[in-house]
Motif scaffolding. Sequence first.
Motif, mmCIF file in Angstrom:
data_model
loop_
_atom_site.group_PDB
_atom_site.id
_atom_site.type_symbol
_atom_site.label_atom_id
_atom_site.label_comp_id
_atom_site.label_asym_id
_atom_site.label_seq_id
_atom_site.Cartn_x
_atom_site.Cartn_y
_atom_site.Cartn_z
ATOM 1 N N PHE A 96 0.827 -1.207 0.000
ATOM 2 C CA PHE A 96 0.000 0.000 0.000
ATOM 3 C C PHE A 96 0.866 1.262 0.000
ATOM 4 O O PHE A 96 0.635 2.201 -0.776
ATOM 5 N N THR A 97 1.891 1.283 0.846
ATOM 6 C CA THR A 97 2.797 2.426 0.910
ATOM 7 C C THR A 97 3.560 2.569 -0.402
ATOM 8 O O THR A 97 3.765 3.677 -0.899
ATOM 9 N N PHE A 98 3.966 1.442 -0.976
ATOM 10 C CA PHE A 98 4.687 1.471 -2.243
ATOM 11 C C PHE A 98 3.830 2.105 -3.339
ATOM 12 O O PHE A 98 4.302 2.960 -4.085
ATOM 13 N N ILE A 99 2.561 1.712 -3.427
ATOM 14 C CA ILE A 99 1.654 2.273 -4.443
ATOM 15 C C ILE A 99 1.497 3.777 -4.224
ATOM 16 O O ILE A 99 1.493 4.552 -5.189
ATOM 17 N N GLN A 100 1.373 4.198 -2.977
ATOM 18 C CA GLN A 100 1.255 5.628 -2.686
ATOM 19 C C GLN A 100 2.494 6.386 -3.142
ATOM 20 O O GLN A 100 2.391 7.470 -3.729
ATOM 21 N N GLN A 101 3.661 5.810 -2.913
ATOM 22 C CA GLN A 101 4.906 6.465 -3.323
ATOM 23 C C GLN A 101 5.014 6.536 -4.845
ATOM 24 O O GLN A 101 5.448 7.556 -5.390
ATOM 25 N N THR A 156 4.863 9.696 -9.861
ATOM 26 C CA THR A 156 4.370 9.875 -11.229
ATOM 27 C C THR A 156 3.613 11.190 -11.388
ATOM 28 O O THR A 156 3.535 11.720 -12.499
ATOM 29 N N SER A 157 3.083 11.722 -10.301
ATOM 30 C CA SER A 157 2.406 13.024 -10.405
ATOM 31 C C SER A 157 3.411 14.159 -10.618
ATOM 32 O O SER A 157 3.056 15.229 -11.091
#
Length: 65
Positions: A7-12, A17-18
């Motif tokens: 979950f933390t990895f996806i958030q990072q 990418t933003s």
Amino acid sequence: MAKTNPFTFIQQVRSETSKVTWPTRRETAVTTVMVFIMVFLAAIFFLLADWLMGQGVGLLLGLGN
């Protein structure tokens, strides 16, 4: 190396990418056309270079027409 949960990895990843400046559709199209033009010019150059070298080697070896 620290382990991160998925979950933390996806958030990072989303956060990073933003920050990327993505090209517009027009920029992508123009770049694609330029690449095709440069490939065409390189192909013509190498075709002529190969033909000239072949002619030169043929003349040196006495196999010229």
